[in-house]
Design a protein around this motif. Structure first.
Motif, short mmCIF file in Angstrom:
data_model
loop_
_atom_site.label_atom_id
_atom_site.label_comp_id
_atom_site.label_asym_id
_atom_site.label_seq_id
_atom_site.Cartn_x
_atom_site.Cartn_y
_atom_site.Cartn_z
N ILE A 175 -13.29 -1.04 0.59
CA ILE A 175 -13.20 -1.82 -0.66
C ILE A 175 -11.77 -2.18 -1.02
CG2 ILE A 175 -15.35 -0.86 -1.60
CD1 ILE A 175 -13.53 1.02 -3.32
N ALA A 176 -10.81 -1.63 -0.29
CA ALA A 176 -9.40 -1.90 -0.55
C ALA A 176 -8.58 -1.38 0.61
CB ALA A 176 -8.95 -1.24 -1.86
N THR A 177 -7.32 -1.78 0.65
CA THR A 177 -6.38 -1.25 1.65
C THR A 177 -5.05 -0.95 0.99
OG1 THR A 177 -5.71 -3.49 2.29
CG2 THR A 177 -7.42 -2.44 3.62
N THR A 178 -4.33 -0.01 1.57
CA THR A 178 -2.99 0.30 1.08
C THR A 178 -2.00 -0.72 1.63
OG1 THR A 178 -2.42 1.72 2.95
CG2 THR A 178 -3.60 2.75 1.10
N ILE A 179 -0.79 -0.64 1.14
CA ILE A 179 0.27 -1.51 1.64
C ILE A 179 0.44 -1.33 3.15
CG2 ILE A 179 2.75 -1.97 1.57
CD1 ILE A 179 2.69 -1.28 -1.39
N GLY A 180 0.28 -0.09 3.60
CA GLY A 180 0.43 0.19 5.03
C GLY A 180 -0.81 -0.07 5.86
#
Length: 210
Positions: free
Chosen positions: A115-120
């Motif tokens: 549902i989302a991803t981190t900057i990395g």
């Protein structure tokens, strides 16, 4: 879930203002909602690896109400990033994650959706088999695959010590073993979205993986 309040929370903590051409959220169209409501067929038609037999269980999977209603009301097409440092995925991005991108295209077989991803690039995951849809984070290099005799064989790239102690060199990839490799963020999707909208996560989610 109070969608209006969550929207206002995001607006209040955003570092910039939304405009009419680039709203932070908008109600999903019926055709976009099929990405969730018709999960099995959409995944099958777009999947880079799975056959109908591989993901047959998804045809009977009931998406948690909190997730369904959130995207019906607030598909995050331009959601602002706050101190949590994550990119919320809109429905089209969710489809791409579970059909083409790793590890999301592997995890969907087990009812786990990005549902989302981190900057990395580490995925934030909701468990569709739990009515509360708990939210987790895991390493983007959690799984790898190979095809052998027409079958997809998944394996852990960097298995946890507990899995190695339990299974040695023959670690099966299933819901149970995958869940052991995830780090819990919140016990429900609703709590996660509410706290995220208030900017209550004052740390980088990737720190949870250290």
């Amino acid at each position: 879930m109070n969608y209006q309040l969550i929207y206002q929370n995001f607006k209040q903590v955003a570092e910039y203002e939304e405009d009419s051409e680039h709203p932070f959220f908008e109600p999903a169209s019926p055709s976009s909602m099929t990405i969730l409501t018709n999960l099995h067929d959409t995944c099958l038609s777009h999947s880079a690896i799975w056959t109908e037999k591989d993901i047959d269980a998804l045809s009977n999977l009931k998406i948690p109400v909190s997730i369904m209603r959130f995207y019906q009301e607030m598909n995050p097409i331009n959601a602002p990033m706050n101190d949590a440092g994550i990119y919320l995925a809109d429905l089209n991005s969710i489809r791409d994650e579970y059909s083409q991108l790793t590890p999301g295209c592997y995890l969907i077989k087990f009812g786990l959706i990005v549902i989302a991803t981190t900057i990395g690039g580490d995925p934030i995951i909701a468990d569709l088999y739990d009515k509360n849809a708990p939210v987790f984070i895991c390493n983007h290099d959690l799984l790898s695959y190979e095809q052998k005799d027409g079958q997809v064989i998944l394996s852990f790239l960097f298995p946890t010590e507990s899995l190695q102690n339990q299974y040695g060199n023959n670690i099966p990839v299933n819901r149970n073993t995958i869940l052991q490799c995830l780090t819990l963020i919140e016990k429900s999707f609703e709590i996660f979205m509410t706290k995220l909208s208030r900017n209550e996560y004052d740390y980088d989610f990737e720190d949870l993986l250290d």
